[in-house]
Design an enzyme around this catalytic site. Structure first.
Site, PDB file in Angstrom:
ATOM      1  N   CYS A  84       0.841  -1.194   0.000  1.00  0.00           N
ATOM      2  CA  CYS A  84       0.000   0.000   0.000  1.00  0.00           C
ATOM      3  C   CYS A  84       0.876   1.243   0.000  1.00  0.00           C
ATOM      4  O   CYS A  84       1.848   1.309   0.734  1.00  0.00           O
ATOM      5  CB  CYS A  84      -0.831   0.110   1.282  1.00  0.00           C
ATOM      6  SG  CYS A  84      -1.626  -1.380   1.782  1.00  0.00           S
ATOM      7  N   GLY A  93      -0.225  -2.792 -16.571  1.00  0.00           N
ATOM      8  CA  GLY A  93      -0.568  -2.983 -17.977  1.00  0.00           C
ATOM      9  C   GLY A  93       0.525  -3.683 -18.758  1.00  0.00           C
ATOM     10  O   GLY A  93       1.603  -3.979 -18.234  1.00  0.00           O
ATOM     11  N   GLY A 132      -5.736  -7.513 -14.821  1.00  0.00           N
ATOM     12  CA  GLY A 132      -6.038  -6.233 -14.196  1.00  0.00           C
ATOM     13  C   GLY A 132      -6.382  -5.161 -15.212  1.00  0.00           C
ATOM     14  O   GLY A 132      -7.499  -5.097 -15.736  1.00  0.00           O
TER      15      GLY A 132
HETATM   16  C1  LIG Z   1      -6.683   1.053 -10.688  1.00  0.00           C
HETATM   17  C2  LIG Z   1      -5.927   0.002  -9.947  1.00  0.00           C
HETATM   18  C3  LIG Z   1      -6.234  -0.293  -8.623  1.00  0.00           C
HETATM   19  C4  LIG Z   1      -5.529  -1.262  -7.923  1.00  0.00           C
HETATM   20  N1  LIG Z   1      -5.883  -1.561  -6.628  1.00  0.00           N
HETATM   21  C5  LIG Z   1      -5.249  -2.563  -5.962  1.00  0.00           C
HETATM   22  C6  LIG Z   1      -5.665  -2.971  -4.665  1.00  0.00           C
HETATM   23  O1  LIG Z   1      -6.627  -2.466  -4.113  1.00  0.00           O
HETATM   24  N2  LIG Z   1      -4.966  -3.960  -4.045  1.00  0.00           N
HETATM   25  C7  LIG Z   1      -3.906  -4.580  -4.662  1.00  0.00           C
HETATM   26  O2  LIG Z   1      -3.312  -5.489  -4.072  1.00  0.00           O
HETATM   27  N3  LIG Z   1      -3.524  -4.241  -5.905  1.00  0.00           N
HETATM   28  C8  LIG Z   1      -4.156  -3.250  -6.572  1.00  0.00           C
HETATM   29  N4  LIG Z   1      -3.777  -2.939  -7.852  1.00  0.00           N
HETATM   30  C9  LIG Z   1      -2.697  -3.694  -8.508  1.00  0.00           C
HETATM   31  C10 LIG Z   1      -3.272  -4.832  -9.369  1.00  0.00           C
HETATM   32  O3  LIG Z   1      -4.000  -5.733  -8.598  1.00  0.00           O
HETATM   33  C11 LIG Z   1      -2.147  -5.580 -10.115  1.00  0.00           C
HETATM   34  O4  LIG Z   1      -1.265  -6.126  -9.161  1.00  0.00           O
HETATM   35  C12 LIG Z   1      -1.361  -4.683 -11.049  1.00  0.00           C
HETATM   36  O5  LIG Z   1      -2.194  -3.728 -11.641  1.00  0.00           O
HETATM   37  C13 LIG Z   1      -0.637  -5.463 -12.146  1.00  0.00           C
HETATM   38  O6  LIG Z   1      -1.529  -6.151 -12.983  1.00  0.00           O
HETATM   39  P1  LIG Z   1      -2.083  -5.564 -14.388  1.00  0.00           P
HETATM   40  O7  LIG Z   1      -0.890  -5.092 -15.147  1.00  0.00           O
HETATM   41  O8  LIG Z   1      -2.794  -6.707 -15.032  1.00  0.00           O
HETATM   42  O9  LIG Z   1      -3.001  -4.431 -14.056  1.00  0.00           O
HETATM   43  C14 LIG Z   1      -4.480  -1.964  -8.567  1.00  0.00           C
HETATM   44  C15 LIG Z   1      -4.172  -1.677  -9.899  1.00  0.00           C
HETATM   45  C16 LIG Z   1      -4.883  -0.720 -10.607  1.00  0.00           C
HETATM   46  C17 LIG Z   1      -4.523  -0.456 -12.035  1.00  0.00           C
END
Ligand SMILES: Cc1cc2nc3c(=O)[nH]c(=O)nc-3n(C[C@H](O)[C@H](O)[C@H](O)COP(=O)(O)O)c2cc1C
Ligand SMILES: Cc1cc2nc3c(=O)[nH]c(=O)nc-3n(C[C@H](O)[C@H](O)[C@H](O)COP(=O)(O)OP(=O)(O)OC[C@H]3O[C@@H](n4cnc5c(N)ncnc54)[C@H](O)[C@@H]3O)c2cc1C
Ligand SMILES: Cc1cc2nc3c(=O)[nH]c(=O)nc-3n(C[C@H](O)[C@H](O)[C@H](O)COP(=O)(O)OP(=O)(O)OC[C@H]3O[C@@H](n4cnc5c(N)ncnc54)[C@H](O)[C@@H]3O)c2cc1C
Ligand SMILES: Cc1cc2nc3c(=O)[nH]c(=O)nc-3n(C[C@H](O)[C@H](O)[C@H](O)COP(=O)(O)O)c2cc1C
Ligand code: FES
Ligand code: FES
Lengths: 260, 299, 299, 260
Positions: B128, B215, B263
């Protein structure tokens, strides 16, 4: 209503002012559902640009099943949209968000800059419901050059202002409303934040309810990611925070619901 | 063909879940996809009490990805149980609840509160931003990670997945610290810390100055870390970071992941989860793969 | 308007140089651009003796970027002086020589050998893959970085730029270690370690298994690190990582960089350096900026 | 000669076999300079794909100033090229690399799979120099279906093999050369590495010099990045390593220069 994101055929595209374009695309279901104040999310064909671009619905032709958007080229994404030609396709999700509540009988519509387009479909909807043109006041605030003015004249009494005084009255929409003593039973506004602040204050002082449309950067466009929040006056009953999602709870809010 | 996978005894009908924070709890996306088709839903992060999140703008687009600084806005665990878990109750999918906190106590409170709820797995977000006690340290300091893992494990009724931050020198050190602390599984990667400047307005693109990059742009870094972790520890791994296609998902599985999360891709295409599930089936069919074990960690 | 910048007393006519390893020493690119228009040429890494480099494939494309594991193939310092420095001698641009080595001794040998050559600045690459002694440690361990910086500074006749690896938990700690060791300037970022798997052939996309990710995809991470470093230490910084446009370059300058390097973008557009130089001038003109000091570190 | 990378107009595009396309684009200077065995680097319009795609020059029309490429859809980039239509533009850098040395009087050309296209311009160049068709032997090795065969027949004596035996002799190009006792004063070959290994061995045993064209992943395409090296038999005089750059020192090498 189930949501959708689909490729839509572009019916026409034209430049209507400096950097401002008007695009019409076809999608029967979207056109059927679309209400004034709602928006659609457009996706570019450039894979390096992943996020949707929210654009307000400017006009709808339910018979033809088409939706018109009027947008300013603000960056790379809108630039790409402006290069699309009729016959091309664009991915669209929508309609999204809540529109304006349109029970007013003497509506005052205020649009500033690129906040003007959504006012058109709103004006038309009052007109088509039978509200007299003379009772639909539209105040348009331009930077210097005007656009869409003739479209508005079909449905409403149009008042014009511009920052530079190059067209209409020199000043902003609130200046004009005061000067011309325009009044009504509901204010509808869309435009830059300073203008909306002015509208909110004016509406409070005049004791007229106002619905305003907000802008915020969006990721999902559908209420899931909490990117696009605005400050709400009261604690949201689900989020237990002073926030509302512009994409899902808005983009239209009653002025007293939100802090600007 | 059998696409199911098992994480700590929990069987997912397919390896696809969603990345926390990108899918809410599925309500909004259920207007596009049938969330019962997902292997699991991973919910947005939830804390013991409501969090306001960061000021806006909270997101910015980046080349091939995006940056977010939502700041873990959430309604707090009580409302979450009332609304989100209730919504998920009758869905035919597993539920992974992502937990966040400012302090060990916060995390433990949430974990304890979830003991008797319909939750299959707990995912602990220890990266966080803006955390008070321990700070970002939970996510980047192996000792802090080890000890918070132990404290959570001592109270958790469901298996615990520790979610790792990629903003570290040696991801295997972090993975080992979590596993030593009792983590039943790991998930990675969370976002990479980034910054974007609006040169015309001379301001930061997100109000928080820095944000987390996610992304397709970050996929190679995620694959590398998943591979390293899967070869360093012996617990199931949920891989994520830039997955947008079935091929991406399979890449993570070959790197060693048991399951994968999608995500950012949901924002570009709300149908992406179903497409990836379908694409994995197609790949298995075309290549005569009976179960994903055959290709997991295959190189 | 004056686009010139100064790095450790060396005046570059504009802030644009090229990222080591992406431009050779300019010979090949001089068929596309006039390299005398560059603020400086940064040469590919050179060691005390010839290096064979890694097996092929050495590169792979990634989303919005690429991955390389060239492995610092180079002809060794003697041939480098004979050929590369000779080619650069009559060019109206500054020369930054990028130095690599397996051990402290290797680096020092190169640095000493360059004492009397037409070299304006030395850039020390301490994030080489496959290094024997000290290993990747030089780039990710602050103490090792501090001590190698000291040893190089003790022998170097030209100002020393330490090039930082982004694969660390805290980039400011590394920056401070280098500056404490006497670094005259810093450059960052080098590539982020990544991996790509060819799922059809079930093999790694680059022979070295892992490679360094570069290009626009990594820009937000680079901007963040440049910003952090510029706010943590007080030496000039050469910023790089994904720069492909004048806007990108200005973003790094606003983050605090004195100069910028263009790497991967040269592969997509061999004319990119000239375009960026021109674009910076246009931006300065349009915004009435007299010198880049006016916008450097402006937020 | 100064290099260039420019947008070029596509004159024609057609599918000539399963997954195999023929594209002609226009650029007078490139056509003027192009020699057999050289290649061009094509860039996609997709900004998420940054690197150039090297494609051999299959044919050149110096009068019209056009270059023909024949390529297999192997991935995302070639897929995008195949979707381009005449009138569209594609960014091209080239011509790149060293071509074949073409002083032979009895050339034996061997092409395997997607290594066949560059042999066409080579065959044509011998033919146009006045070497008799009967002295230009071309051996084409296909997987199953043939392509470009009629084009080759205009300039050379064509022999065909296929892995499956579906067209021509069942077997590979070396099998055919041996069986038909084809000989000459220089072998020219392009194809997959196993084929080139066979060619190298055959050329060594028969004591015929051979020029072979290699493939490697490229980043710059012009010799600067050292991505695309192959193993050379001897130490390179500049690099002091056993490597040569395929893009700049090749793609054509004498068989004995390189290790496969
Ligand atoms: C808008 C947004 C909000 C996110 N909120 C959280 C969250 O609340 N808790 C968490 O562990 N990861 C959070 N993440 C991280 C995602 O769960 C993930 O680990 C990260 O985006 C990488 O995956 P992706 O490239 O497929 O998005 C968030 C990511 C995005 C883009
Ligand atoms: C509900 C709503 C309705 C809108 N209606 C209209 C309209 O009718 N006509 C019109 O011209 N513009 C409208 N906008 C603004 C429009 O969305 C932006 O101008 C557009 O997204 C810019 O995209 P770009 O790629 O050209 O710019 P870039 O700056 O390159 O965009 C980068 C990213 O920032 C986002 N972004 C940039 N500016 C804005 C903005 N002002 N609001 C939200 N996101 C932004 C983009 O969507 C994209 O994700 C509306 C915005 C919202 C939120
Ligand atoms: C000198 C040379 C000449 C060539 N001539 C031809 C030709 O005439 N016709 C033809 O069909 N193909 C030819 N190829 C192969 C062609 O370059 C690849 O098929 C093409 O780059 C694949 O791109 P993609 O985007 O479709 O595939 P992807 O696999 O998506 O490409 C990803 C990356 O890998 C690179 N890559 C993939 N395969 C190859 C390969 N075999 N060689 C080099 N780089 C590769 C791409 O350029 C790109 O950078 C040649 C290759 C070389 C080196
Ligand atoms: C093909 C290639 C070779 C590189 N070789 C070197 C090198 O020899 N020395 C070095 O310090 N960095 C090297 N780098 C790293 C770059 O100099 C630069 O730090 C990195 O690529 C980020 O910048 P970019 O995104 O603009 O490419 C290399 C990068 C690439 C892509
Ligand atoms: S954009 Fe995701 S909640 Fe509004
Ligand atoms: S591709 Fe760069 S040297 Fe050949």
């Amino acid at each position: 209503m189930s949501k959708r994101k689909v490729p839509c055929e572009i019916i026409s595209q034209s430049k209507i002012s400096d950097d401002i374009f008007s695009m019409v695309f076809k999608n029967k279901e979207m056109a059927e559902e679309a209400r004034p104040g709602q928006f659609v999310a457009l996706y570019t064909a450039d894979p390096s640009k992943l996020l949707p671009r929210p654009i307000s619905i400017c006009d709808v032709n339910k018979q033809k099943g088409t939706i018109r958007l009027v947008y300013r080229v603000a960056g790379g994404g809108t630039k790409l949209f402006s290069e699309l030609k009729s016959g091309d396709r664009v991915e669209v999700m929508g309609p999204l968000g809540n529109g304006y509540v349109t029970y007013a009988e003497e509506p005052v519509l205020m649009g500033g800059g690129i906040g003007i387009p959504p006012m058109l479909y709103l004006a038309k909807s009052f007109y088509e419901r039978g509200v007299a043109k003379g009772n639909i006041n539209v105040i348009l605030g331009f930077r210097d050059k005007g656009f869409l003015i003739d479209d508005f004249k079909k449905y409403a009494t149009v008042h014009i202002t511009s920052d530079a005084g190059t067209i209409g009255m020199k000043g902003n929409v609130i200046d004009l409303v005061k000067q011309e003593n325009i009044t009504g039973d509901m204010i509808y506004a869309c435009g830059p934040t300073p203008m909306l602040k002015g509208v909110k204050k004016f509406a409070f002082l005049e004791d007229i309810p106002a619905q305003i449309s907000l802008e915020e950067k969006m990721a999902c466009g559908i209420g899931a990611c909490l990117a696009c929040v605005c400050k709400s006056a009261e604690t949201d009953e689900h989020f237990h925070t002073n926030t509302k999602r512009v994409c899902k709870d808005g983009p239209v809010f009653y002025a007293e619901e939100v802090e600007l | 063909m059998d696409t199911s996978v098992k994480i700590c005894g929990v069987e997912m009908k397919n390896p696809v879940t969603v990345a926390s924070g990108t899918f809410g709890s599925g309500l909004e996306f259920s207007e596009f996809v049938d969330i019962s088709k997902l292997g699991a839903v991973t919910t947005k992060g939830v804390a013991n009490i409501p969090w306001q999140g960061n000021p806006t703008p909270r997101i910015a687009e980046t080349y091939g990805g995006m940056m977010n600084a939502v700041g873990l806005q959430n309604p707090g665990i009580e409302e979450f149980i009332k609304t989100d878990l209730k919504f998920l109750k009758d869905k035919d999918t597993k539920v992974i609840v992502n937990v966040c906190g400012h302090s060990v106590k916060d995390y433990v409170e949430v974990v304890e509160r979830l003991s008797d709820e319909n939750v299959d797995l707990l995912e602990i977000n220890v990266s966080c931003p803006n955390v008070k006690e321990g700070g970002i340290a939970f996510g980047v300091d192996p000792e802090a990670l080890n000890s918070i893992t132990k404290e959570i494990k001592a109270k958790a009724k469901q298996p615990v997945i520790m979610k790792l931050s990629p903003n570290v020198t040696d991801i295997t050190e972090m993975a080992k610290a979590a596993v030593d602390g009792g983590a039943d599984a790991l998930s990675l990667i969370n976002t990479l810390t980034g910054m974007k400047i609006d040169i015309n307005r001379r301001c930061f693109a997100v109000a928080n100055k820095t944000g987390g990059v996610s992304g397709p742009a970050i996929k190679p870094i995620a694959v590398r870390m998943v591979y390293q972790v899967c070869h360093a520890v012996d617990v199931p791994v949920i891989g994520m970071g830039g997955i947008a296609t079935a091929e991406d998902a399979i890449e993570f599985i070959m790197a060693g992941a048991t399951a994968v999360s999608i995500g950012t891709a949901n924002f570009h295409d709300p149908y992406v989860t179903e497409k990836v599930i379908k694409g994995i089936e197609d790949f298995m069919g075309k290549n005569n793969i009976e179960t994903l074990d055959e290709i997991r960690k295959c190189l």
